[in-house]
Design a protein around this motif. Structure first.
Motif, short mmCIF file in Angstrom:
data_model
loop_
_atom_site.label_atom_id
_atom_site.label_comp_id
_atom_site.label_asym_id
_atom_site.label_seq_id
_atom_site.Cartn_x
_atom_site.Cartn_y
_atom_site.Cartn_z
N UNK A 1 0.83 -1.21 0.00
CA UNK A 1 0.00 0.00 0.00
C UNK A 1 0.87 1.26 0.00
N UNK A 2 0.42 2.23 -0.76
CA UNK A 2 1.17 3.48 -0.84
C UNK A 2 0.60 4.47 0.16
N UNK A 6 4.53 8.33 1.27
CA UNK A 6 5.25 7.79 0.11
C UNK A 6 4.74 8.45 -1.18
N UNK A 7 3.41 8.62 -1.23
CA UNK A 7 2.81 9.27 -2.41
C UNK A 7 3.44 10.65 -2.62
N UNK A 8 3.62 11.35 -1.54
CA UNK A 8 4.21 12.68 -1.62
C UNK A 8 5.65 12.61 -2.15
N UNK A 19 2.02 11.04 -12.03
CA UNK A 19 1.59 10.10 -11.00
C UNK A 19 0.07 9.99 -11.08
N UNK A 20 -0.41 8.79 -11.38
CA UNK A 20 -1.87 8.61 -11.50
C UNK A 20 -2.33 7.54 -10.52
N UNK A 58 14.60 3.10 -5.32
CA UNK A 58 15.10 3.19 -3.93
C UNK A 58 13.95 3.29 -2.93
N UNK A 59 12.98 4.14 -3.26
CA UNK A 59 11.83 4.28 -2.37
C UNK A 59 11.04 2.98 -2.26
#
Lengths: 470, 470
Positions: A1-2, A6-8, A19-20, A58-59
């Protein structure tokens, strides 16, 4: 799950516009060309360069988020279905042909380049890139490399792997590695170039490739040979090779495929014969003519009931198009079309086709077979209905028997389509436990958090194609 | 160290007659064709079959004993020097050609088969195995596969890797794995076949191989072009390729090499020119004649002072033999001959040769250069004396500069000789830290006890060739 955090971080890398995660975007990338597989990703990201891909990887490695690199999604092994969610990575900003080097006969491309666009660009310089997967009008080079795509010219020219000289790749730890180069010879270290070709995105993300080109063959001829029985067609294939002629293309269609293709393409193909060979040769004109002549004689000796050389390029193109449209033509007839890829040594084609027909009959299924006879690469194609649970169980059983038979004949479970999620449960048939274990060891070593296209190649369980993952 | 207990278990596997540990036996296998490297093994073992190899590997893995597979030891990278002691594994009981399959155009061999013996065997059936390392009269196929050997025909036909279709291999854990097969196409799982080719015995022991054959080209022509300057010769090479002619062989010798070769072989080569190109084309006679004609024109346009096509097979053979004897001829002159293998994109040959000459001059060294110009695969060869510490330091320095230059030009530190112990300290120049780390991960995953040819490929320290390991 994001997570929101992380989305930021991800949008900070690629920008909001790349980013969609709307429901529609996710739905669009929830499946590929493979029937019966679907799974929703958490987001769809379009990085603009290698550095951004490295940062994303990396993320994802830190947060243990699956990453699924995806070209045009034309693969037939559910290789780009986001089986375990996570991020689908698109290459729409990486579509440049970076260089065509005429002195070294190479082309350097970004992964998002459409295969046929690249072929046209090199042909404009009189050069030739032979791999020609049937999907080349829309497939990307990155996808071709990940799947080690084959095609109709594989018999003479080999497959994608034989043309990849060097790669830039982002490894699962985010490091950027360069392999090979514009080099005909390079033995510095393990052959990561070829290890990555066909690894289906499970070992890293390819961000650039240098491909080998060859001179454009000056001439080409196309012919068709018709047979009243399969064995005679197969024997012709063997005898052509045994006579040391390696045609560019040596394709086979059985009667059911032929009927469907003619119905669809309407180019005047005969539909009352048991098998057709579509044969092409290229090279210097005098050699092509000589070879085509010899091939015609061999086919006639093998009781071909008709042998005909195309008289114009338009006629030849019609025949090639007919062959290329086989899958589309078959796909019109039933709700679900399952195209398989069992491959045997070419001397075993007749035995294999016979076995396929027997297995189809035993399970009361309609299986049409066509494919690359010269390679032993057959595409038994089942016309079925995914909603019919009982029939799908029989389809599954039939294909398992087909794979077992192919391996028994010295063949493999997939010649050019890849393993993906679809073939994973069968991979042990070909590799044995020792092979699977060795693959696991390499995967674990390079991708310990299993973020790179997880759920592919390695079977998690015995789940097969009949179970749709919604 | 091999304990009495382990010795007993090993002899129980192979029989007393196949286990040697006398001082003489150990001395014989303490070095290979690479100058300046020597190390004593603890024993020399000759297993009789794959099962015995598997048992030996299991024991070595348990007792952590190094295993060094060795064919004829003709490699030039100290790849078969038993650097860390342990067992040298010989293949003298595994020398059979198991099958030549004319329908599938394959040959299946045991690793101990001599390359040229196999070439002759397939030629007797009208078939052709192109890779032709200079050592082919004594090298083994197993050694060729471990080193991914090249040769003179690499430009048109590729290298050993391009002909390996399938392998049987004993993995470091003793498991027996089979990869590939008599298959033109196979994408079932990671490409272990190509990962093992060129892995120099560090990932497993190859116990059987299925190789691809091609039809024998019906004709061949050989020609020689002489030049008064190197640039013109290099420009000819580029122009031949740019004109989309891919000769079988496109070899280059510089003046110093030429003089030495002529002195040795006495076949009437000119010795007063700066560069010679030896060019061969094969294929259908009419095409060969056409190509040779075009090549001759291109060479003349590039100020070749003489272009001559060999008039008989004997004359052609003399020219080929001259080229093949370059290393032997050079080796007669000085106590120590160090042959290198820097490779660049073919468009960079002139630049590279110029750089080599400047580096030689700067370090007061005699470096002759010859090699596969069409591949950009050059063999700068230093005539020196291993006992002269000062000179050897300069040799080391010069070669490091040559490797750095090659990589700077888009090239590699080794085109066909392998890394072994000799090139290990330079490998990071080509692969970078990310590449070395990825290689380490794969090695560690498959061979956690580091028993397979330890001390090769991976640099332990910065020790270079000047330090003889006695």
């Amino acid at each position: 799950m994001i997570t929101a955090e992380l989305r930021e971080q991800l949008t900070a890398i690629v920008g909001n516009e790349n980013y969609e995660d709307s429901k529609v975007s996710k739905l669009v990338y929830s499946y590929d060309a493979t029937p019966q597989f679907q799974a929703m990703p958490d987001a769809v990201i379009s990085p603009r360069n290698t550095e951004e891909i490295s940062q994303i990887v990396r993320l994802c490695n830190e947060y243990q988020i699956p990453l699924v690199p995806r070209g045009s999604g034309t693969n037939l092994c559910a290789g780009t279905c986001p089986t375990e969610g996570g991020i689908v990575l698109l290459f729409k900003h990486l579509q440049s042909i970076l260089e065509i080097d005429e002195a070294n006969l190479t082309v350097t491309v970004q992964p998002g380049v459409i295969t046929l666009d690249m072929i046209h660009a090199v042909e404009a310089k009189g050069l030739f890139y032979p791999p020609d997967p049937s999907s080349m009008k829309i497939s990307t080079i990155g996808g071709n490399i990940n799947e080690n795509s084959g095609g109709l010219r594989g018999l003479k020219y080999g497959v994608t792997r034989d043309y990849v000289l060097g790669l830039e790749v982002v490894l699962p730890n985010g490091e950027i590695m360069r392999t090979g180069g514009k080099l005909a010879k390079d033995v510095a270290g393990y052959d990561f170039t070829r290890l990555l070709v066909g690894a289906e995105g499970t070992l890293g993300i390819i961000t650039e490739a240098t491909l080998k080109l060859v001179p454009m063959p000056p001439a080409k001829k196309t012919m068709l040979a018709l047979y009243e029985d399969m064995e005679a067609a197969a024997e012709s294939v063997s005898n052509i090779i045994r006579n040391q002629i390696i045609p560019t293309t040596l394709e086979f269609l059985d009667r059911p495929t032929l009927q469907v293709v003619e119905d669809y393409a309407q180019i005047g193909l005969p539909t009352d014969v048991e098998a057709v060979l579509l044969i092409e040769q290229d090279g210097p004109l005098e050699i092509v003519e000589e070879d085509i002549q010899k091939i015609a004689e061999i086919c006639e000796q093998q009781q071909a009931i008709s042998v005909k050389v195309a008289e114009s390029e338009a006629e030849a193109d019609g025949l090639r198009t007919a062959r290329r449209s086989a899958l589309s033509a078959l796909a019109r007839l039933h709700p679900t079309t399952i195209l398989e890829d069992a491959t045997v040594p070419r001397s075993e084609i007749a035995t294999m086709v016979k076995a396929i027909n027997e297995i189809a009959e035993k399970h009361h299924l309609q299986i049409c077979t066509f494919g690359h006879a010269g390679d032993g690469n057959l595409h038994p194609t089942c016309l079925t209905d995914g909603r019919n649970k009982d029939e799908m169980d029989r389809v599954e059983q039939a294909f398992e028997e087909i794979f077992i038979k192919a391996v028994e004949l010295g063949g493999t479970i997939t010649g050019e389509h890849g393993v993906g999620m679809m073939k994973a449960p069968y991979l042990h048939l070909k590799l044995g436990e020792a092979g699977i274990e060795a693959m696991h060891a390499v995967k674990q070593a390079l991708d310990p958090n299993n973020i790179m296209n997880p759920g592919k190649v390695f079977a998690k369980d015995t789940r097969k194609r009949v179970v749709v993952n919604k």
